[in-house]
Write an enzyme that holds these catalytic residues in place. Structure first.
Site, PDB file in Angstrom:
ATOM      1  N   HIS A   3      19.688   2.432   0.704  1.00 36.29           N
ATOM      2  CA  HIS A   3      18.523   3.291   0.484  1.00 36.29           C
ATOM      3  C   HIS A   3      17.539   2.733  -0.542  1.00 36.29           C
ATOM      4  CE1 HIS A   3      16.325   7.054   0.365  1.00 36.29           C
ATOM      5  NE2 HIS A   3      16.579   7.239  -0.924  1.00 36.29           N
ATOM      6  N   GLU A  25       9.265   0.197  -6.359  1.00 36.72           N
ATOM      7  CA  GLU A  25      10.656  -0.178  -6.069  1.00 36.72           C
ATOM      8  C   GLU A  25      10.919  -1.668  -6.294  1.00 36.72           C
ATOM      9  OE1 GLU A  25      12.174   1.785  -2.632  1.00 36.72           O
ATOM     10  OE2 GLU A  25      13.969   0.534  -2.576  1.00 36.72           O
ATOM     11  N   ASP A  58      10.462  -8.779   0.211  1.00 35.57           N
ATOM     12  CA  ASP A  58       9.510  -9.896   0.090  1.00 35.57           C
ATOM     13  C   ASP A  58       9.084 -10.132  -1.362  1.00 35.57           C
ATOM     14  OD1 ASP A  58       9.684  -9.625   2.795  1.00 35.57           O
ATOM     15  OD2 ASP A  58       7.578  -9.156   3.147  1.00 35.57           O
ATOM     16  N   GLN A  70      11.257  12.194   1.318  1.00 35.06           N
ATOM     17  CA  GLN A  70      11.435  13.593   1.728  1.00 35.06           C
ATOM     18  C   GLN A  70      11.510  14.522   0.525  1.00 35.06           C
ATOM     19  OE1 GLN A  70      14.860  13.944   4.311  1.00 35.06           O
ATOM     20  NE2 GLN A  70      13.869  12.852   5.994  1.00 35.06           N
ATOM     21  N   ALA A 107       2.917   2.927  -5.429  1.00 36.94           N
ATOM     22  CA  ALA A 107       2.652   2.103  -6.619  1.00 36.94           C
ATOM     23  C   ALA A 107       1.338   1.349  -6.451  1.00 36.94           C
ATOM     24  CB  ALA A 107       3.808   1.135  -6.857  1.00 36.94           C
ATOM     25  N   GLU A 113      18.143  18.389  -6.716  1.00 36.70           N
ATOM     26  CA  GLU A 113      18.879  17.307  -6.048  1.00 36.70           C
ATOM     27  C   GLU A 113      20.030  16.859  -6.936  1.00 36.70           C
ATOM     28  OE1 GLU A 113      16.430  14.171  -4.347  1.00 36.70           O
ATOM     29  OE2 GLU A 113      14.857  15.610  -3.916  1.00 36.70           O
ATOM     30  N   LYS A 171       1.382  -5.475   4.925  1.00 35.75           N
ATOM     31  CA  LYS A 171       1.791  -6.292   6.070  1.00 35.75           C
ATOM     32  C   LYS A 171       1.773  -5.575   7.412  1.00 35.75           C
ATOM     33  CE  LYS A 171       6.829  -6.277   5.385  1.00 35.75           C
ATOM     34  NZ  LYS A 171       7.978  -7.136   5.151  1.00 35.75           N
ATOM     35  N   ARG A 219      20.177   5.173  -9.691  1.00 35.20           N
ATOM     36  CA  ARG A 219      18.951   5.965  -9.856  1.00 35.20           C
ATOM     37  C   ARG A 219      19.217   7.449  -9.645  1.00 35.20           C
ATOM     38  NH1 ARG A 219      14.852   7.827  -6.078  1.00 35.20           N
ATOM     39  NH2 ARG A 219      16.057   6.863  -4.428  1.00 35.20           N
ATOM     40  N   HIS A 261      22.343   5.936   0.167  1.00 32.16           N
ATOM     41  CA  HIS A 261      22.131   7.381   0.241  1.00 32.16           C
ATOM     42  C   HIS A 261      23.306   7.974   1.002  1.00 32.16           C
ATOM     43  CE1 HIS A 261      20.385  11.288   0.866  1.00 32.16           C
ATOM     44  NE2 HIS A 261      19.337  10.957   0.130  1.00 32.16           N
ATOM     45  N   ARG A 279      24.542  10.151  -6.674  1.00 27.91           N
ATOM     46  CA  ARG A 279      24.679   9.521  -5.352  1.00 27.91           C
ATOM     47  C   ARG A 279      25.807   8.518  -5.235  1.00 27.91           C
ATOM     48  NH1 ARG A 279      18.469   8.680  -3.704  1.00 27.91           N
ATOM     49  NH2 ARG A 279      18.177  10.920  -3.592  1.00 27.91           N
ATOM     50  N   SER A 330       0.821  -1.226   0.000  1.00 32.56           N
ATOM     51  CA  SER A 330       0.000   0.000   0.000  1.00 32.56           C
ATOM     52  C   SER A 330       0.850   1.269   0.000  1.00 32.56           C
ATOM     53  CB  SER A 330      -0.933  -0.008   1.215  1.00 32.56           C
ATOM     54  OG  SER A 330      -0.186  -0.129   2.405  1.00 32.56           O
ATOM     55  N   GLY A 331       1.955   1.247  -0.775  1.00 28.94           N
ATOM     56  CA  GLY A 331       2.718   2.471  -1.021  1.00 28.94           C
ATOM     57  C   GLY A 331       2.187   3.155  -2.274  1.00 28.94           C
TER      58      GLY A 331
END
Ligand code: FAD
Ligand code: SIN
Length: 554
Positions: free
Chosen positions: A352, A376, A224, A49, A18, A116, A37, A387, A245, A291, A15-16
């Protein structure tokens, strides 16, 4: 255990950003079950952030965003996938606003665009320094209002249901397509494994930061989805490319806390323990290099000086501006006794983001029929070997949307063989009194991965990691087969699976590129230009041009 069964048109695991985007789109066509979960907001998304990269400024262009993404990706981005996310960015951001997301604006009412690392223009759309929380809030609100969507919290997917589980299954040739019809799911509160059947399944389980000892990720990120898909027979790819990160707060005893790259985009400067602004020694873009470069530079500074951390300095910036742009970071540090407007912030790198994942095509389909992946957990080819900052939320939005479009059509022609799918069997298992025997394995894997499969790798380190993780994984698998499952055991099993896949991929890539740096092969090797690392349960590992890994997805 009871044999509770649920059935819907679209099953979403996670439930993020995506999973929720996909759910909102497919709910126009059918019933949706989202299993997640922990509590529904608990996700990497909720902690994001910096923001969402998208071309918004009239001075910016799709071509520039594409070029910046390709440059960060060090020769491995799939240009068609990059183009897809970049060109769809503005439309997806508009849709988020329609769903109620409130982004930060300038005094004249335009979206405020941050900067960034690796971006040559300001294009990060954000909600101060709590972008993820705002996006998750708005998406969950929209989901709540939708009668076709039902969320099951504290429900953890155990395995995907495929031909492998069917009663009366026949021996199938290895190359024949596999189908996914749902998942076995542990209802953690009821201590019961339920059967969730569906015509289509979206894997949106996020990342795997907890394979490592130090990570920016919340505890849900245990790989998972990659582990379940691999075990079910899907191709997984590019798992050697773990992004570290550069800047998490160094404060022994406190939980890991990210100091957004947007702080450097705003003018923050990295200094070593002698106070030197060292990034100029490593890259012309200095603190705003990509990064992989900044994290390796910090690693080199720490090894050279023996210091525990470096410092991110914003004391030269206007204190009020710092507080208004980064209120969350300012408050969090202040709680720990650190006023960032007056003192430099002690920082270290941490695991990260997983750039690889379950291989998908441009329709978000995996190599298992009916199984989609987005966010992800997916390897779409967008990120290549590294990325670009804030491209992850964008990718999840775009591919969540693409998956929804495709799944709506796909599900019309699917018959779930419900009478042949058995309930989860607990026969021959016992309660986990011996849990103590394997409970410490989690820490052992995380330490091995941090020490041997981290920012800087070598053949010797990777060999050691492989040997040791294999032993631990065998112990865990043996325990799993004999024991009644728990959330902790499932996560441990998945972590050990993903760690093994990451080590295998790292050993196979005999060059340094992007995030994968091996001191025995310190340079990129032209023979691997555009080559990805693919692993399959039955077909093994190969490094190949992506065009070689294709499947019949009609
Ligand atoms: P997630 O948001 O992680 O959601 C995964 C979901 O799957 C969760 O609900 C989880 O509980 C569930 N789940 C996992 N396993 C199971 C299972 N077995 N059964 C049931 N449910 C399961 N990216 C950007 O682009 N911009 C940023 O500014 C940014 N900042 C970040 C800051 C931090 C601190 C972190 C950790 C990441 C940041 N990222 C950022 C990366 C980005 O947040 C994630 O890549 C993105 O949110 C992933 O979204 P997702 O929907 O794929 O997965
Ligand atoms: C950050 O805010 O630094 C995280 C951005 C990202 O991971 O893309």
């Amino acid at each position: 255990m009871s044999s509770t069964t649920y059935e819907c048109d679209f099953l979403v695991i996670g439930s993020g950003i995506a999973g929720l985007t996909f759910a909102l789109k497919v709910a126009q066509e059918g019933t949706v079950h989202i299993i997640t979960k922990k509590a529904k907001a608990e996700s990497n998304t909720n902690y994001a952030q910096g923001g969402i990269a998208a071309v918004w400024d009239p001075e910016d262009s799709f071509e520039q965003h594409i070029q910046d993404t390709l440059a960060a990706g060090a020769g491995l981005c799939h240009p068609d996938a990059v183009e897809l996310i970049v060109r769809n960015g503005p439309e997806r951001v508009n849709e988020l606003m329609k769903w109620g997301v409130k982004f930060s604006t300038t005094p004249n009412g335009r979206l405020d665009l941050g900067r960034e690392g690796g971006h040559r223009r300001n294009r990060i759309i954000h909600a101060t320094d709590l972008t993820g929380r705002e996006v998750e809030r708005a998406l969950l609100n929209s989901v709540k209002e939708n009668k076709n969507i039902r969320i099951f919290e504290n429900h953890m997917a155990v395995e995907l249901i495929t031909e492998h589980h069917l009663q009366n299954k026949q021996t199938r040739p290895k190359q024949q397509p596999i189908h996914c019809w749902g998942a076995y799911v542990l209802d953690v509160e009821a201590d019961q494994v339920k059967t969730f059947l569906s015509r289509t399944v979206l894997l949106a389980t996020g990342g795997c930061g907890h394979v490592y000892l130090h990570t920016t990720n919340p505890s849900i990120a245990t790989g998972d989805g990659v582990a379940m898909a691999y075990r079910a027979g899907a191709w997984v790819g590019n798992l050697e490319f773990m992004q570290f990160h550069p800047t998490t707060l160094f404060y022994p005893g406190a939980n890991s806390f990210l100091i957004s790259e947007a702080v450097r985009g705003f003018g923050g400067i990295l200094r070593n323990s002698e106070g030197e602004a060292f990034m100029a020694n490593y890259h012309p873009m200095k603190d705003l290099a990509s990064r992989d470069i900044v994290a390796r530079a910090i690693d080199a500074e720490l090894k050279r000086s023996g210091a525990d951390c470096v410092y991110l300095d914003v004391t030269h910036l206007d204190p009020n501006e710092v507080k208004s742009h980064f209120p969350h970071i300012y408050e969090k540090c202040l709680e720990l006794g650190l006023d960032i407007t007056a003192q430099p912030i002690p920082v270290v790198p941490a695991a990260h983001y997983m750039c690889g994942g379950v291989v998908t095509n441009l329709r978000a389909r995996t190599s298992i029929c009916g199984l989609y992946a987005a966010g992800e957990v997916a390897f779409t080819g967008v990120h290549g070997a590294n990325r670009l900052a804030s491209n992850s939320l964008l990718e999840a939005l775009v591919f969540g949307n693409i998956a929804a479009k495709d799944a709506k059509n796909y599900r019309r022609n699917v018959d779930v063989p419900r009478n042949q799918i058995p309930s989860w069997s607990t026969e021959g298992t016992f309660n986990a009194e011996e849990w103590v025997l394997v409970a410490h394995d989690r820490g052992e894997i995380q330490t091995l991965m941090w020490d041997y499969v981290g920012i800087v790798r070598s053949n010797l380190r990777l060999q050691r990691a492989e040997r040791r993780v294999r032993l631990v994984a065998e112990e865990i698998e043996d325990f799993y087969k004999r024991t009644k499952i728990t959330e902790g055991l499932l996560e441990l099993r998945n972590l050990s699976c993903v760690a093994q896949l990451m080590i295998a991929a790292s050993r196979f890539r005999r060059e340094s590129r992007g995030l994968h740096y091996n001191t025995d092969y310190p340079e990129p090797d032209d023979r691997y230009w555009k080559h990805d690392t693919f692993i399959h349960r039955d077909l093994g590992i190969q490094i190949a041009l992506p065009a070689k890994i294709v499947w019949d997805d009609e």
